[in-house]
Scaffold this motif. Sequence first.
Motif, mmCIF file in Angstrom:
data_model
loop_
_atom_site.group_PDB
_atom_site.id
_atom_site.type_symbol
_atom_site.label_atom_id
_atom_site.label_comp_id
_atom_site.label_asym_id
_atom_site.label_seq_id
_atom_site.Cartn_x
_atom_site.Cartn_y
_atom_site.Cartn_z
ATOM 1 N N LEU A 1 35.230 -37.416 11.861
ATOM 2 C CA LEU A 1 34.308 -36.750 10.721
ATOM 3 C C LEU A 1 33.978 -35.383 11.177
ATOM 4 O O LEU A 1 33.600 -35.015 12.257
ATOM 5 N N GLN A 2 33.910 -34.399 10.201
ATOM 6 C CA GLN A 2 33.928 -32.718 10.708
ATOM 7 C C GLN A 2 32.593 -32.263 9.606
ATOM 8 O O GLN A 2 31.911 -31.506 10.391
ATOM 9 N N TYR A 3 32.523 -32.901 8.463
ATOM 10 C CA TYR A 3 31.254 -32.398 7.717
ATOM 11 C C TYR A 3 30.392 -33.618 7.314
ATOM 12 O O TYR A 3 31.080 -34.709 6.692
ATOM 13 N N LEU A 4 29.207 -33.531 7.472
ATOM 14 C CA LEU A 4 28.313 -34.700 7.177
ATOM 15 C C LEU A 4 26.873 -34.152 6.758
ATOM 16 O O LEU A 4 26.396 -33.609 7.313
ATOM 17 N N ASP A 5 26.538 -34.731 5.607
ATOM 18 C CA ASP A 5 25.390 -34.292 4.828
ATOM 19 C C ASP A 5 24.294 -35.383 4.226
ATOM 20 O O ASP A 5 24.910 -36.229 3.458
ATOM 21 N N PHE A 6 23.388 -35.590 5.136
ATOM 22 C CA PHE A 6 22.441 -36.583 4.675
ATOM 23 C C PHE A 6 21.243 -36.088 4.018
ATOM 24 O O PHE A 6 20.097 -36.823 4.190
ATOM 25 N N SER A 7 21.020 -34.707 3.728
ATOM 26 C CA SER A 7 19.901 -33.997 3.383
ATOM 27 C C SER A 7 19.106 -34.503 2.182
ATOM 28 O O SER A 7 19.542 -35.387 1.389
ATOM 29 N N GLU A 8 17.970 -34.590 1.927
ATOM 30 C CA GLU A 8 17.152 -34.743 0.873
ATOM 31 C C GLU A 8 16.906 -36.280 0.753
ATOM 32 O O GLU A 8 17.360 -36.721 -0.692
ATOM 33 N N ASN A 9 16.767 -37.229 1.622
ATOM 34 C CA ASN A 9 16.802 -38.611 1.462
ATOM 35 C C ASN A 9 15.671 -39.120 1.996
ATOM 36 O O ASN A 9 14.653 -38.400 2.450
ATOM 37 N N ASN A 10 15.432 -40.224 2.230
ATOM 38 C CA ASN A 10 14.190 -41.013 2.773
ATOM 39 C C ASN A 10 14.822 -41.633 4.080
ATOM 40 O O ASN A 10 13.893 -42.497 4.618
ATOM 41 N N LEU A 11 15.634 -41.055 4.967
ATOM 42 C CA LEU A 11 16.222 -41.768 6.211
ATOM 43 C C LEU A 11 14.989 -41.408 7.378
ATOM 44 O O LEU A 11 14.363 -40.560 7.394
ATOM 45 N N SER A 12 14.984 -42.289 8.281
ATOM 46 C CA SER A 12 13.909 -42.208 9.154
ATOM 47 C C SER A 12 14.527 -42.868 10.473
ATOM 48 O O SER A 12 15.654 -43.123 10.669
ATOM 49 N N GLY A 13 13.669 -42.897 11.607
ATOM 50 C CA GLY A 13 14.102 -43.265 12.732
ATOM 51 C C GLY A 13 14.490 -42.136 13.849
ATOM 52 O O GLY A 13 14.297 -41.086 13.269
ATOM 53 N N GLN A 14 14.999 -42.618 15.083
ATOM 54 C CA GLN A 14 15.684 -41.814 15.586
ATOM 55 C C GLN A 14 17.142 -40.936 15.316
ATOM 56 O O GLN A 14 17.917 -41.763 14.678
ATOM 57 N N ILE A 15 17.277 -39.724 15.647
ATOM 58 C CA ILE A 15 18.738 -39.470 15.257
ATOM 59 C C ILE A 15 19.623 -39.836 16.374
ATOM 60 O O ILE A 15 19.562 -39.815 17.491
ATOM 61 N N PRO A 16 20.564 -40.514 15.755
ATOM 62 C CA PRO A 16 21.430 -41.448 16.550
ATOM 63 C C PRO A 16 22.327 -40.436 17.658
ATOM 64 O O PRO A 16 22.640 -39.420 17.258
ATOM 65 N N LYS A 17 22.539 -41.053 18.634
ATOM 66 C CA LYS A 17 23.390 -40.407 19.647
ATOM 67 C C LYS A 17 24.905 -40.267 19.536
ATOM 68 O O LYS A 17 25.795 -39.525 19.935
ATOM 69 N N ILE A 18 25.225 -41.169 18.254
ATOM 70 C CA ILE A 18 26.694 -41.070 18.004
ATOM 71 C C ILE A 18 26.854 -39.804 17.057
ATOM 72 O O ILE A 18 28.149 -39.406 17.201
ATOM 73 N N LEU A 19 25.780 -39.063 16.642
ATOM 74 C CA LEU A 19 26.357 -37.803 16.141
ATOM 75 C C LEU A 19 26.329 -36.703 17.155
ATOM 76 O O LEU A 19 27.326 -35.737 16.931
ATOM 77 N N GLU A 20 25.661 -36.906 18.174
ATOM 78 C CA GLU A 20 25.795 -36.092 19.332
ATOM 79 C C GLU A 20 27.173 -36.148 20.143
ATOM 80 O O GLU A 20 27.711 -35.367 20.562
ATOM 81 N N ALA A 21 27.572 -37.607 20.142
ATOM 82 C CA ALA A 21 28.910 -37.836 20.625
ATOM 83 C C ALA A 21 30.203 -37.446 19.935
ATOM 84 O O ALA A 21 31.242 -37.468 20.487
ATOM 85 N N LEU B 1 26.545 -30.500 10.269
ATOM 86 C CA LEU B 1 25.614 -31.591 10.125
ATOM 87 C C LEU B 1 24.408 -31.159 9.210
ATOM 88 O O LEU B 1 23.643 -30.307 9.794
ATOM 89 N N ASN B 2 23.917 -31.860 8.178
ATOM 90 C CA ASN B 2 22.513 -31.596 7.494
ATOM 91 C C ASN B 2 21.787 -32.621 7.592
ATOM 92 O O ASN B 2 22.075 -33.767 6.742
ATOM 93 N N LEU B 3 20.734 -32.752 8.133
ATOM 94 C CA LEU B 3 19.843 -33.841 8.287
ATOM 95 C C LEU B 3 18.427 -33.347 7.762
ATOM 96 O O LEU B 3 17.296 -34.157 7.924
ATOM 97 N N SER B 4 18.289 -32.171 7.083
ATOM 98 C CA SER B 4 17.262 -31.874 6.561
ATOM 99 C C SER B 4 16.391 -32.457 5.457
ATOM 100 O O SER B 4 17.163 -33.245 4.600
ATOM 101 N N TYR B 5 15.034 -32.525 5.459
ATOM 102 C CA TYR B 5 14.312 -33.056 4.642
ATOM 103 C C TYR B 5 14.289 -34.891 4.605
ATOM 104 O O TYR B 5 14.719 -35.162 3.429
ATOM 105 N N ASN B 6 14.586 -35.136 5.579
ATOM 106 C CA ASN B 6 14.196 -36.533 5.844
ATOM 107 C C ASN B 6 12.941 -37.135 6.612
ATOM 108 O O ASN B 6 11.906 -36.202 6.511
#
Length: 390
Positions: free
Chosen positions: A57-77, A84-89
Motif C-alpha cells: 500500500l502506497q496511498y491511504l485516505d481515511f479522512s472525514e470519518n468517525n474512526l477512533s482509537g489509537q493510530i495502529p502501529k501497522i501504518l508506521e511499519a 496517509l490522510n487521517l484528518s478529521y476523525n
Amino acid sequence: MEVGCFISLEELDISENMLSGKIPTSLGSCIKLEYLFMGRNLFQGNISPSLESLRGLQYLDFSENNLSGQIPKILEASVYLKFLNLSYNHFEGKVPTDRVFKNISAISVKGNNKICGGIPKFQRPNCKYKKPKLTVALKLIISIFSGLLGVALVLSLLFLYSLRKKRKENTLRDLSKKFLLELSFQSLLNATNGFSSTNLIDVGSFGSVYKGILDHGGQVNTVAIKVLNPYYHGASKNFIAKCEALQNTRHQNLVKVFTSCFGIDYQGHDFNALVYEFMRNGNLDEWLHPTSRSNETLEGPRSLSFHQRLNIAVDVVNALDYLHHNCYTTIVHCDLKPSNILLDDEMIGHVSDFGLAKLLFDATEDSFINHSSSIEVRGTVGYTPPGAQE
C-alpha cells in the motif's frame, strides 16, 4: 458493509458514499492493493488489523470519518506507504514518528483533537500518561498488605538481631571456657582500682590496656588487662578474632592469655576484655624510641645492645614460625610491629595483639576462612603485609 475484493486489484476508491460501519476486514484479501481511498464516509471504530496484509500500500485516505482509537502501529511499519490522510476523525493517543510519519508533507492528522506527540512540526502537545485510578477496595487491599509487610519486616529484623546477639554471646561464652579461669566485670574493676588512670598502660584504637592485681583463690598475679572500646566499629569482631587466635596457641614467644571477660558494664555497654601476662619491660617500640611518660619515671635511658636486638628478632621469628607451621590452625598476624612485641623481665620477646589475625585452614580442605575484624583501616601503615586488605 462488506467489500469483496479481487486479489489482483491495485486501486480502490469508495470515498464520498456515506458508507457506514466498521472498516471491512475483507480488505485484507486485496494483497496487491496500492491505492485505497475511503474518505468522507461514516466509517467508525478502529482501523482493521487486516490492513497489515496490504504490504504494498502506497496511498491511504481515511479522512472525514468517525474512526477512533489509537493510530495502529501497522501504518508506521508499512515500508511502501507514501501518503496517509487521517484528518478529521476521533483518533487519540500518541502519533508514531517513524517512516511516513516523519514526513509532514506526506501525512495529515489535523482535526484529531485527542492525539499527542509525533514530530515537532505537527505541533501537538506532549503525551501525558495518566496513572490508572485505584478503586477504594484496591487501595484498602494495598494498605493492609503494606501494613502486614511492614510488621513482618520489623519482626524479622528483631528476630535476626536477637539471634545474632544470642549467637555472639554463645560464641564469646564458648571461647571464654577455653581459657584457664573466668572473671567478672567487678573483679577486673577491683583489680585496676576502677580502671583508674594511674593503672593505664597504653591507649589504642581498639581500647585501653591497664595494669591490674588479681587475687584469685589466694594467688596474686600482676596482669595486663586490655579493655576493648565499645564505641569502635568492629570492636566485637576484633575481640572474637583475638580469642579465636589465642585459644589454642601455646608458645614461649607468644603473649600468654589468662582469660577473657565479656558482659555489661555499669552504663549498660558491652564489656569485652582480655587478661594477659604482665610484661614489665613494656614493648619493643618503647625501647627503640624511648619517651618519658607523665605517670612513669625512667630509671635510666633505655637502649638495646646488638645482642639483645638479635635475640628479640629470633624470638619473633620463632613465634611466627610456630603460628605459620606448627599451630593447629595456621595464623597470619597481619599487624606485626614493634609496639606489638612485648618484653618480659629477661628481655625475651613475645608477639601480641591478634585483633587483625587471619585463621587459615588446611589447604587440603579446599577452604579459606577470614576471621579478621571489620574495620576500615586494616593494620598499621608500613607494617600491613600484602593481602591483608583482601
